[in-house]
Design a protein around this motif. Structure first.
Motif, PDB file in Angstrom:
ATOM      1  N   GLU A 100       0.835  -1.207   0.000  1.00 60.60           N
ATOM      2  CA  GLU A 100       0.000   0.000   0.000  1.00 60.60           C
ATOM      3  C   GLU A 100       0.866   1.252   0.000  1.00 60.60           C
ATOM      4  O   GLU A 100       0.560   2.239  -0.681  1.00 60.60           O
ATOM      5  CB  GLU A 100      -0.934  -0.003   1.214  1.00 60.60           C
ATOM      6  N   ILE A 101       1.945   1.212   0.787  1.00 65.63           N
ATOM      7  CA  ILE A 101       2.853   2.358   0.850  1.00 65.63           C
ATOM      8  C   ILE A 101       3.455   2.642  -0.530  1.00 65.63           C
ATOM      9  O   ILE A 101       3.534   3.799  -0.957  1.00 65.63           O
ATOM     10  CB  ILE A 101       3.965   2.099   1.888  1.00 65.63           C
ATOM     11  N   ARG A 102       3.840   1.568  -1.206  1.00 69.83           N
ATOM     12  CA  ARG A 102       4.395   1.734  -2.559  1.00 69.83           C
ATOM     13  C   ARG A 102       3.323   2.244  -3.531  1.00 69.83           C
ATOM     14  O   ARG A 102       3.575   3.118  -4.364  1.00 69.83           O
ATOM     15  CB  ARG A 102       4.955   0.396  -3.052  1.00 69.83           C
ATOM     16  N   TYR A 147       0.537   3.989  -3.010  1.00 68.45           N
ATOM     17  CA  TYR A 147       0.136   5.380  -2.815  1.00 68.45           C
ATOM     18  C   TYR A 147       1.223   6.340  -3.287  1.00 68.45           C
ATOM     19  O   TYR A 147       0.922   7.447  -3.744  1.00 68.45           O
ATOM     20  CB  TYR A 147      -0.220   5.630  -1.347  1.00 68.45           C
ATOM     21  N   LEU A 148       2.478   5.914  -3.154  1.00 66.19           N
ATOM     22  CA  LEU A 148       3.558   6.741  -3.691  1.00 66.19           C
ATOM     23  C   LEU A 148       3.440   6.814  -5.211  1.00 66.19           C
ATOM     24  O   LEU A 148       3.536   7.899  -5.797  1.00 66.19           O
ATOM     25  CB  LEU A 148       4.920   6.171  -3.303  1.00 66.19           C
ATOM     26  N   GLN A 150       0.835   9.177  -6.323  1.00 67.50           N
ATOM     27  CA  GLN A 150       1.237  10.573  -6.197  1.00 67.50           C
ATOM     28  C   GLN A 150       2.231  10.963  -7.282  1.00 67.50           C
ATOM     29  O   GLN A 150       2.212  12.085  -7.776  1.00 67.50           O
ATOM     30  CB  GLN A 150       1.839  10.825  -4.816  1.00 67.50           C
ATOM     31  N   LEU A 151       3.086  10.041  -7.666  1.00 71.16           N
ATOM     32  CA  LEU A 151       4.043  10.335  -8.722  1.00 71.16           C
ATOM     33  C   LEU A 151       3.313  10.586 -10.038  1.00 71.16           C
ATOM     34  O   LEU A 151       3.757  11.390 -10.862  1.00 71.16           O
ATOM     35  CB  LEU A 151       5.029   9.174  -8.881  1.00 71.16           C
ATOM     36  N   ARG A 208      -7.109   6.338   4.721  1.00 70.88           N
ATOM     37  CA  ARG A 208      -6.481   6.397   3.403  1.00 70.88           C
ATOM     38  C   ARG A 208      -6.185   7.840   2.976  1.00 70.88           C
ATOM     39  O   ARG A 208      -5.219   8.099   2.272  1.00 70.88           O
ATOM     40  CB  ARG A 208      -7.368   5.701   2.366  1.00 70.88           C
ATOM     41  N   LEU A 250      -2.844   8.628   4.437  1.00 68.55           N
ATOM     42  CA  LEU A 250      -1.723   8.071   3.677  1.00 68.55           C
ATOM     43  C   LEU A 250      -1.480   8.858   2.392  1.00 68.55           C
ATOM     44  O   LEU A 250      -0.328   9.110   2.015  1.00 68.55           O
ATOM     45  CB  LEU A 250      -1.993   6.593   3.340  1.00 68.55           C
ATOM     46  N   ALA A 255       2.047  10.591   1.389  1.00 66.01           N
ATOM     47  CA  ALA A 255       2.717  10.319   0.123  1.00 66.01           C
ATOM     48  C   ALA A 255       2.888  11.605  -0.682  1.00 66.01           C
ATOM     49  O   ALA A 255       3.937  11.849  -1.277  1.00 66.01           O
ATOM     50  CB  ALA A 255       1.924   9.283  -0.681  1.00 66.01           C
ATOM     51  N   SER A 256       1.848  12.437  -0.668  1.00 62.57           N
ATOM     52  CA  SER A 256       1.907  13.693  -1.404  1.00 62.57           C
ATOM     53  C   SER A 256       3.035  14.574  -0.899  1.00 62.57           C
ATOM     54  O   SER A 256       3.790  15.163  -1.665  1.00 62.57           O
ATOM     55  CB  SER A 256       0.566  14.425  -1.275  1.00 62.57           C
ATOM     56  N   TYR A 271       5.724  13.616   0.704  1.00 62.35           N
ATOM     57  CA  TYR A 271       7.017  13.018   0.379  1.00 62.35           C
ATOM     58  C   TYR A 271       7.428  13.374  -1.043  1.00 62.35           C
ATOM     59  O   TYR A 271       8.546  13.827  -1.293  1.00 62.35           O
ATOM     60  CB  TYR A 271       6.947  11.498   0.562  1.00 62.35           C
ATOM     61  N   VAL A 272       6.508  13.201  -1.974  1.00 60.71           N
ATOM     62  CA  VAL A 272       6.812  13.505  -3.374  1.00 60.71           C
ATOM     63  C   VAL A 272       7.123  14.984  -3.557  1.00 60.71           C
ATOM     64  O   VAL A 272       8.095  15.367  -4.213  1.00 60.71           O
ATOM     65  CB  VAL A 272       5.640  13.092  -4.285  1.00 60.71           C
ATOM     66  N   PHE A 329      11.907  10.658 -10.362  1.00 56.81           N
ATOM     67  CA  PHE A 329      10.935   9.688  -9.885  1.00 56.81           C
ATOM     68  C   PHE A 329      11.604   8.383  -9.480  1.00 56.81           C
ATOM     69  O   PHE A 329      11.247   7.762  -8.477  1.00 56.81           O
ATOM     70  CB  PHE A 329       9.874   9.423 -10.961  1.00 56.81           C
ATOM     71  N   ARG A 362      11.480   6.644  -5.815  1.00 60.17           N
ATOM     72  CA  ARG A 362      11.050   5.259  -5.609  1.00 60.17           C
ATOM     73  C   ARG A 362      12.140   4.441  -4.929  1.00 60.17           C
ATOM     74  O   ARG A 362      11.879   3.648  -4.025  1.00 60.17           O
ATOM     75  CB  ARG A 362      10.673   4.624  -6.954  1.00 60.17           C
ATOM     76  N   LEU A 388      12.559   5.163  -1.215  1.00 59.20           N
ATOM     77  CA  LEU A 388      11.459   4.569  -0.455  1.00 59.20           C
ATOM     78  C   LEU A 388      11.711   3.078  -0.270  1.00 59.20           C
ATOM     79  O   LEU A 388      11.562   2.543   0.834  1.00 59.20           O
ATOM     80  CB  LEU A 388      10.125   4.774  -1.183  1.00 59.20           C
ATOM     81  N   LEU A 408      11.919   0.822   3.136  1.00 59.11           N
ATOM     82  CA  LEU A 408      11.040  -0.320   3.384  1.00 59.11           C
ATOM     83  C   LEU A 408      11.860  -1.537   3.810  1.00 59.11           C
ATOM     84  O   LEU A 408      11.414  -2.358   4.607  1.00 59.11           O
ATOM     85  CB  LEU A 408      10.217  -0.651   2.138  1.00 59.11           C
TER      86      LEU A 408
END
Lengths: 139, 139
Positions: free
Chosen positions: A119-121, A123-124, A127-128, B96, B99, B103-104, B106-107, B117, B121, B124, B128
């Motif tokens: 899920e973390i991946r 949602y990233l 956003q990208l 959600r 989250l 994520a927003s 972070y980006v 990008f 990735r 991140l 993880l």
DNA sequence: GTCCAAATTGTATCATTGTATCAATGTACT
DNA sequence: AGTACATTGATACAATGATACAATTTGGAC
């Protein structure tokens, strides 16, 4: 003078990351993205503490550690300033260190909300795709 | 400050219900009937422990579990407070949204530092792999 | 300009508060 | 008994807050 700085600093009291580390992270990041430039004066420990509603000793601790890292220069009775020649570690190192901190915080808070790695991946990735090559979005 | 709270807490050492669960239930109840309101500070773990004649670790355990449930916020060196947003992330929708916001951010900050990008990735993914799985006990 | 007192700024030290780790105790089940 | 698990207690530690202090700047008196 640096009202802009103190206004752009945000701390989360609920985070499991200590306040003094949150301050350190954000100072380093703002140096990396050139929001803060060499010679700039940071808010006094008491001014920033009042802004963030925390004890000024916590800010002082952040400043002391940043000073030991050579990022800023704290001078008793004068104030704290961004080091003129910021190359104790090189701006590229600082830049990557900031990204690591950002990624770390994202994962930490997401895990705290109980989300899985997938899920973390995901949602990233969302956003990208939503945030193209544009920078300035009102925060 | 919350003397009224600690005075109104009662535990029964002979109950088959563990002390830490008794504390949790009574805190939740006092939040439900608005004896405790968002932002209120609870007694320190040591103060409440002395009041109840128990070990402060038991109170700390109650506070920790209430914190994990999102009911209160424990802050080392500061104290424990009733969460401002009383609904402990009950709806999946809110969770959600949180989250997405993480994520927003972070980006946005990473882009501001000038990273691609792929780098966003990759960092991140590194985090993880570094940050461990958390054991969710209780609830 | 010089001097000195007050204000400003960071520093040092200790108290307060929650956290982490392990030991002791008790209960249930073989 | 013996083992396993949950609960509670003891101790050391980390983060923050409160207070007094030292270095520097500032501003008025002279």
């Amino acid at each position: 003078m640096n009202k802009r700085f103190s206004e752009s600093i945000e701390i989360d009291l609920r985070s499991d990351l200590p306040i003094y580390l949150q301050i350190i992270e954000q100072v380093k990041r703002q140096i990396a993205d050139e929001t803060l430039k060499p010679g700039d004066q940071l808010p006094t420990v008491r001014a920033l503490a009042e802004e963030l509603r925390i004890n000024f000793n916590t800010v002082a601790r952040s400043y002391r550690m940043l000073d030991e890292a050579g990022v800023i220069s704290t001078q008793q009775g004068r104030g704290t300033y961004i080091t003129e020649k910021p190359p104790p570690m090189g701006s590229e190192h600082l830049r990557r260190e900031s990204l690591t901190a950002l990624a770390s915080r994202y994962v930490r808070e997401a895990r705290r909300l109980g989300f899985s790695f997938d899920e973390i991946r995901q949602y990233l990735q969302d956003q990208l795709e939503v945030q193209p090559e544009i920078n300035n979005e009102g925060e």
